[in-house]
Design a protein around this motif. Structure first.
Motif, PDB file in Angstrom:
ATOM      1  N   UNK A   1       0.826  -1.213   0.000  1.00 57.21           N
ATOM      2  CA  UNK A   1       0.000   0.000   0.000  1.00 57.21           C
ATOM      3  C   UNK A   1       0.861   1.263   0.000  1.00 57.21           C
ATOM      4  N   UNK A   2       1.983   1.206   0.684  1.00 60.98           N
ATOM      5  CA  UNK A   2       2.865   2.365   0.777  1.00 60.98           C
ATOM      6  C   UNK A   2       3.440   2.757  -0.578  1.00 60.98           C
ATOM      7  N   UNK A   3       3.655   1.763  -1.463  1.00 59.45           N
ATOM      8  CA  UNK A   3       4.277   2.052  -2.751  1.00 59.45           C
ATOM      9  C   UNK A   3       3.285   2.175  -3.896  1.00 59.45           C
ATOM     10  N   UNK A   4       2.025   1.833  -3.659  1.00 59.19           N
ATOM     11  CA  UNK A   4       1.022   1.922  -4.714  1.00 59.19           C
ATOM     12  C   UNK A   4       0.619   3.385  -4.901  1.00 59.19           C
ATOM     13  N   UNK A   5       0.734   3.889  -6.126  1.00 62.18           N
ATOM     14  CA  UNK A   5       0.436   5.296  -6.435  1.00 62.18           C
ATOM     15  C   UNK A   5       1.254   6.241  -5.545  1.00 62.18           C
ATOM     16  N   UNK A   6       2.552   5.964  -5.425  1.00 59.77           N
ATOM     17  CA  UNK A   6       3.393   6.699  -4.467  1.00 59.77           C
ATOM     18  C   UNK A   6       4.250   7.775  -5.130  1.00 59.77           C
ATOM     19  N   UNK A   7       3.800   8.342  -6.236  1.00 59.48           N
ATOM     20  CA  UNK A   7       4.529   9.403  -6.926  1.00 59.48           C
ATOM     21  C   UNK A   7       5.931   8.936  -7.328  1.00 59.48           C
ATOM     22  N   UNK A   8       6.020   7.735  -7.871  1.00 63.63           N
ATOM     23  CA  UNK A   8       7.284   7.271  -8.430  1.00 63.63           C
ATOM     24  C   UNK A   8       7.545   8.008  -9.736  1.00 63.63           C
ATOM     25  N   UNK A   9       8.808   8.298  -9.986  1.00 67.02           N
ATOM     26  CA  UNK A   9       9.145   9.014 -11.221  1.00 67.02           C
ATOM     27  C   UNK A   9       8.704   8.242 -12.459  1.00 67.02           C
ATOM     28  N   UNK A  10       8.705   6.900 -12.382  1.00 66.30           N
ATOM     29  CA  UNK A  10       8.318   6.097 -13.544  1.00 66.30           C
ATOM     30  C   UNK A  10       6.828   6.213 -13.851  1.00 66.30           C
TER      31      UNK A  10
ATOM     32  N   UNK B   1       8.563  -3.116  -3.617  1.00 65.19           N
ATOM     33  CA  UNK B   1       7.199  -3.587  -3.838  1.00 65.19           C
ATOM     34  C   UNK B   1       7.190  -5.043  -4.287  1.00 65.19           C
ATOM     35  N   UNK B   2       8.114  -5.409  -5.167  1.00 64.64           N
ATOM     36  CA  UNK B   2       8.213  -6.803  -5.606  1.00 64.64           C
ATOM     37  C   UNK B   2       8.452  -7.732  -4.419  1.00 64.64           C
ATOM     38  N   UNK B   3       9.320  -7.327  -3.521  1.00 66.44           N
ATOM     39  CA  UNK B   3       9.630  -8.146  -2.355  1.00 66.44           C
ATOM     40  C   UNK B   3       8.387  -8.349  -1.493  1.00 66.44           C
ATOM     41  N   UNK B   4       7.629  -7.276  -1.276  1.00 63.17           N
ATOM     42  CA  UNK B   4       6.428  -7.376  -0.449  1.00 63.17           C
ATOM     43  C   UNK B   4       5.367  -8.252  -1.121  1.00 63.17           C
ATOM     44  N   UNK B   5       5.189  -8.090  -2.425  1.00 64.02           N
ATOM     45  CA  UNK B   5       4.195  -8.893  -3.146  1.00 64.02           C
ATOM     46  C   UNK B   5       4.585 -10.366  -3.132  1.00 64.02           C
TER      47      UNK B   5
ATOM     48  N   UNK C   1      -5.594  -5.890   0.962  1.00 65.93           N
ATOM     49  CA  UNK C   1      -5.033  -4.546   1.114  1.00 65.93           C
ATOM     50  C   UNK C   1      -6.110  -3.511   1.410  1.00 65.93           C
ATOM     51  N   UNK C   2      -7.295  -3.693   0.813  1.00 66.94           N
ATOM     52  CA  UNK C   2      -8.356  -2.700   0.952  1.00 66.94           C
ATOM     53  C   UNK C   2      -8.933  -2.650   2.361  1.00 66.94           C
ATOM     54  N   UNK C   3      -8.748  -3.719   3.141  1.00 69.42           N
ATOM     55  CA  UNK C   3      -9.391  -3.776   4.454  1.00 69.42           C
ATOM     56  C   UNK C   3      -8.429  -3.624   5.624  1.00 69.42           C
ATOM     57  N   UNK C   4      -7.124  -3.568   5.386  1.00 63.29           N
ATOM     58  CA  UNK C   4      -6.183  -3.682   6.496  1.00 63.29           C
ATOM     59  C   UNK C   4      -5.869  -2.363   7.192  1.00 63.29           C
ATOM     60  N   UNK C   5      -5.811  -1.253   6.464  1.00 62.17           N
ATOM     61  CA  UNK C   5      -5.205  -0.051   7.056  1.00 62.17           C
ATOM     62  C   UNK C   5      -6.178   0.946   7.674  1.00 62.17           C
ATOM     63  N   UNK C   6      -7.342   1.136   7.061  1.00 61.62           N
ATOM     64  CA  UNK C   6      -8.253   2.170   7.541  1.00 61.62           C
ATOM     65  C   UNK C   6      -8.730   1.953   8.974  1.00 61.62           C
ATOM     66  N   UNK C   7      -9.187   0.736   9.345  1.00 60.36           N
ATOM     67  CA  UNK C   7      -9.711   0.577  10.716  1.00 60.36           C
ATOM     68  C   UNK C   7      -8.690   0.868  11.807  1.00 60.36           C
ATOM     69  N   UNK C   8      -7.497   0.278  11.710  1.00 59.52           N
ATOM     70  CA  UNK C   8      -6.550   0.472  12.818  1.00 59.52           C
ATOM     71  C   UNK C   8      -6.055   1.913  12.879  1.00 59.52           C
ATOM     72  N   UNK C   9      -5.831   2.545  11.719  1.00 58.15           N
ATOM     73  CA  UNK C   9      -5.356   3.926  11.731  1.00 58.15           C
ATOM     74  C   UNK C   9      -6.403   4.838  12.357  1.00 58.15           C
ATOM     75  N   UNK C  10      -7.666   4.638  11.985  1.00 59.34           N
ATOM     76  CA  UNK C  10      -8.733   5.479  12.527  1.00 59.34           C
ATOM     77  C   UNK C  10      -8.851   5.319  14.039  1.00 59.34           C
TER      78      UNK C  10
END
Length: 537
Positions: A235-244, A262-266, A325-334
């Motif tokens: 999630x951190x690297x998805x749509x993360x303003x990479x130059x590519x 990202x490859x390593x995490x996937x 990925x869609x369900x993991x971050x929002x609940x705990x952060x909130x």
């Protein structure tokens, strides 16, 4: 040799810049011969923004001002604008902080802004745009949205999975009780929230809490920790303003290191997911498995008009990863932010506790059936989403044709970024925008409050064609996490710490320091002991 060369480039910005510039010139040489579309654009007024350099646009400034989202925040603040235009390469990036403009994008012109950018990270994680989230508008996206909406997230299907969600809510309480039942203990709220979410989504998808053996106290084992951290890393690297993302010829060189990470995490995620998926498909094919127990069974069992599998193996693997990925971050952060804010305003925490006691009592644990009456609990959560979204930007929308937005020209192919935090903290919309005030969300008539804001004055789940299809499950997870923590335990600041630090991370909008609070059981011991009895049945 290649690795050492890449390292040299990363450590010497001059090589980085000229190599980038060379690639851009090759790709965009046609700029020297403006076409009719370019001439047409010159006649229109773009939103305000920094003056772009020839060819490269504002990429040099983006590289010099990390993190990019704070650079964009500063640009909009300096220009005192609710819509801006920042050119990165030949792509116009349009950040927005106005609810009215967001409504124009997602309601009035929803059909124009319903696509997604094409970039390496989204293509790789979705196995070639096979899923719903990052896929451009088209037949594959429509197919997968129907699957999610009609087959996984329908009211009947969510009711079917109720018992699994209830078991994980019980496991959360049992885990917390095991930590602090001897007079209280310091509890890492972030860790507890992360693994409640991880446990729950693994149960819904794979009908299992642990990949390994877990821990006797109900906490995560090494496998579950690795799994959740890999999800968050992707999630951190998805749509993360990479130059590519803006200079496609740079894809091969991974100059910012995001591609390798990202490859390593996937690969870590696939290490856990793929064997389960492949074995489950074999079981269905061989008749060993004949009835559905979880979402994976549902995806495998879908048939087309000729009674053939409706989804390919790659579609199933990619969509499983996206749901995770869609369900993991929002609940705990909130919940971490909300509890931190309320520990600094104890009267708010007391009010939330009193509502739970009035609705639920103290002889049992709060259940999903109580949610409609927990309006103050939901107001606290909505205020957390307003003030502290998990990331500032939503997933980019892409304009599929030239259009006019808020009297500005938006060319085809522009990336539209709706700034969640910018909208939630917009002083033109909210009084005292930086103050945590749950009451601002309560309705005067006392009717059922939800986490959805149809006016988009808080931006959580979105609306329109690209709205989140998992609104109900996401809302339920978040509400139950917070309600179980507040109802089952008393929370105070740690000894010798009279106020919780509310600083954000520099690189994102998460809390800089994990929330650690002193927790003590507040219900009768029998309530917690019943969890052990249920577990042993």
């Amino acid at each position: 040799m290649k690795s050492s060369f890449t390292s040299m480039m990363l450590s010497h910005p001059i090589f980085y810049f000229f190599f980038m510039l060379f690639g851009i010139i090759l790709l965009y040489i046609k700029i020297l011969k403006p076409n009719d579309s370019t001439k047409k654009q010159e006649k229109h007024r773009f939103p305000p923004g920094p003056k772009p350099w020839p060819i490269v646009g504002n990429i040099p400034e983006m590289l010099a001002n990390k993190p990019t989202f704070r650079w964009i925040q500063n640009i909009m603040n300096d220009l005192n604008t609710e819509i801006a235009c920042i050119r990165l390469g030949n792509i116009h990036v349009i950040p927005v902080t106005s609810p009215s403009i967001a409504r124009e994008i997602l309601m009035k012109q929803d059909a124009i802004f319903a696509s997604r950018p094409l970039n390496w990270s989204s293509e790789h994680v979705s196995l070639g745009y096979l899923t719903i989230g990052p896929s451009p508008f088209g037949q594959q996206w429509k197919k997968m949205k129907r699957v999610i909406t009609n087959e996984l997230a329908s009211p009947l299907r969510l009711q079917w999975l109720h018992d699994k969600r209830a078991e994980e809510a019980d496991n959360l309480v049992q885990y917390m009780y095991n930590q602090c039942n001897n007079g209280g203990a310091l509890v890492d709220i972030r860790l507890a929230g992360k693994h409640y979410g991880g446990n729950l989504i693994r149960r819904l998808l794979f009908n299992k809490r642990y990949f390994g053996n877990g821990r006797e106290d109900g906490g995560p084992g090494a496998e579950e920790v690795e799994h959740v951290e890999a999800l968050l890393s992707v999630l951190n690297y998805l749509f993360a303003f990479s130059i590519s993302d803006y200079v496609p010829l740079m894809r091969e060189f991974d100059l910012d290191g995001q591609k390798e990470a990202m490859k390593k995490a996937i690969n870590t995620l696939r290490k856990y997911h793929d064997p389960i998926i492949e074995e489950r498909i074999r079981q269905w094919k061989n008749g060993i498995r004949t009835h559905q127990e979880d979402w994976l069974d549902v995806l495998i069992s879908l048939k087309d008009a000729n009674n053939n599998p409706f989804l390919t193996l790659d579609e199933i693997k990619a969509q499983i990863m996206e749901i995770m990925m869609a369900t993991i971050d929002n609940p705990y952060n909130n919940i971490e932010w909300v509890l931190a804010e309320m520990l600094n305003q104890p009267k708010l925490l007391q009010k939330a506790t009193e509502e739970l006691d009035d609705v639920v009592g103290k002889e049992r644990l709060v259940q999903e059936s109580n949610i409609p009456k927990l309006n103050y609990i939901k107001a606290c959560i909505r205020e957390g989403f307003r003030l502290h979204p998990i990331v500032d930007f939503n997933i980019p929308h892409v304009s599929m044709e030239d259009t006019i937005l808020s009297n500005y020209f938006i060319p085809k192919g522009s990336h539209i970024l709706i700034r969640r935090q910018g909208i939630g903290q917009n002083p033109k919309v909210w009084k005292d925008p930086l103050k945590f005030k749950p009451e601002r969300h309560l309705k005067n008539d006392g009717s059922n409050l939800t986490l959805i804001d149809p006016n988009l004055e808080t931006f959580t789940f979105g609306t329109g064609k690209r709205s989140c299809p998992g609104i109900t499950i996401g809302s339920t997870m978040t509400i139950m996490l917070f309600a179980r923590l507040v109802h089952g335990f008393t929370w105070t600041t740690p000894p010798n710490e009279h106020i919780i630090d509310l600083c954000e991370c520099v690189g994102d909008t998460s809390k800089a320091k994990p929330l650690v609070a002193l927790g003590k059981p507040r219900l009768a011991a029998e309530v917690y002991h019943k969890l052990d009895q249920k577990k042993n049945i």
